[in-house]
Design an enzyme around this catalytic site. Sequence first.
Site, short mmCIF file in Angstrom:
data_model
loop_
_atom_site.label_atom_id
_atom_site.label_comp_id
_atom_site.label_asym_id
_atom_site.label_seq_id
_atom_site.Cartn_x
_atom_site.Cartn_y
_atom_site.Cartn_z
CG HIS A 1 80.79 31.81 62.09
ND1 HIS A 1 80.51 30.72 62.90
CD2 HIS A 1 80.99 31.29 60.85
CE1 HIS A 1 80.54 29.61 62.18
NE2 HIS A 1 80.83 29.92 60.93
CB ALA B 1 82.54 25.32 67.51
CG HIS C 1 78.53 22.80 59.47
ND1 HIS C 1 78.39 21.79 60.37
CD2 HIS C 1 78.61 23.93 60.19
CE1 HIS C 1 78.38 22.28 61.59
NE2 HIS C 1 78.51 23.58 61.51
CB SER D 1 81.31 25.09 63.56
OG SER D 1 79.93 25.13 63.49
CG MET E 1 74.07 28.10 68.74
SD MET E 1 74.17 29.29 67.41
CE MET E 1 74.86 30.72 68.28
CB SER E 2 74.90 21.54 67.69
OG SER E 2 76.17 21.38 68.27
CE1 TYR F 1 72.70 28.14 62.24
CE2 TYR F 1 73.22 27.24 64.41
CZ TYR F 1 73.57 27.50 63.10
OH TYR F 1 74.79 27.11 62.63
CD GLU F 2 71.46 24.85 59.13
OE1 GLU F 2 71.47 24.73 57.90
OE2 GLU F 2 72.02 24.04 59.89
CG HIS G 1 73.34 23.98 63.43
ND1 HIS G 1 74.02 23.81 62.25
CD2 HIS G 1 74.22 23.76 64.44
CE1 HIS G 1 75.29 23.50 62.53
NE2 HIS G 1 75.43 23.45 63.84
CG ASN H 1 83.48 31.77 71.09
OD1 ASN H 1 83.22 30.74 70.46
ND2 ASN H 1 82.61 32.38 71.85
#
Length: 273
Positions: free
Chosen positions: A248, A114, A62, A31, A212-213, A86-87, A84, A236
């Site tokens: 985000h 990220a 992306h 990201s 998340m990846s 989560y998609e 991802h 972050n």
Amino acid sequence: MTDYFDRVTQAAEFLRARIGDVPDVAIVLGSGLGDFADSLGEPVSLRYEDIPHWPASNVMGHAGKLVVGASRGRRILVLAGRVHFYEGHDLRTVTFATRVLWKLGIKVLILTNAAGGINTKFGQGALMVIDDHINFLGTNPLVGPNDDRFGFRFPDMSEVYSRRLRALADDSAKAIPLPIEHGVYVAVHGPSYETPAEIRAFRNWGADAVGMSTAPEAIVARHMKMEVLGISCITNMAAGVLPQPLHHDEVMQTAQRVKGQFIALLQGIVERL
Ligand code: HPA
């Protein structure tokens, strides 16, 4: 109905016909880190939507393109954008691109992302070499019948992230010079960010960064015996570390701020391979 291996093969054949001489190194950009793709010389660029069976990514930040081009005189393949979990894709879909890269002949896979900083010694914008991961997705991309053409049923995971490549990343950082962190990445499902209690628990487990990846792709890459390097951009501090909510936009802004360093690090690594 074609099976999964056939779909991987079809995508690889489509790409081979367009790329010509296929490089042996690929980099997946996380990201906000997509700009590296635009630094390549003599690029050949393909949109994900034009590649057979390739899943489309719809996340902000992306781009969704595959680029082959030169970095410091070496031809490499870059994926700007990934899908991802989560998609809503299953992990076989999430790792389809990794399978295709292997089928193309890629030997070295550099996964970037990220991530939120769990280790309070890390500063926002730090770059972290992933030494190991904790897969906290509650599932595994290798669930289901094993296809022996890819690899073994029970692949070893004692060195997912190559010692050799981690040392190359250190050499590259030293030469720039650029401070570099090392740590354990915990992969979560998302898309909600973590709670402070979850982050405290992950810290107790020995995790330094959360995202998340990456873990599913790394597992699948090792299933096929590719050599893997992982680099996190700490965009972050993780939930509860600082007295402020996560957003985000902050992830994207930090990635934007450190992109120069990030690109220099990747170029240095490619140069040393
Ligand atoms: N948590 C999970 N994923 C992330 C984060 C985070 O804090 N930052 C960037 N990706």
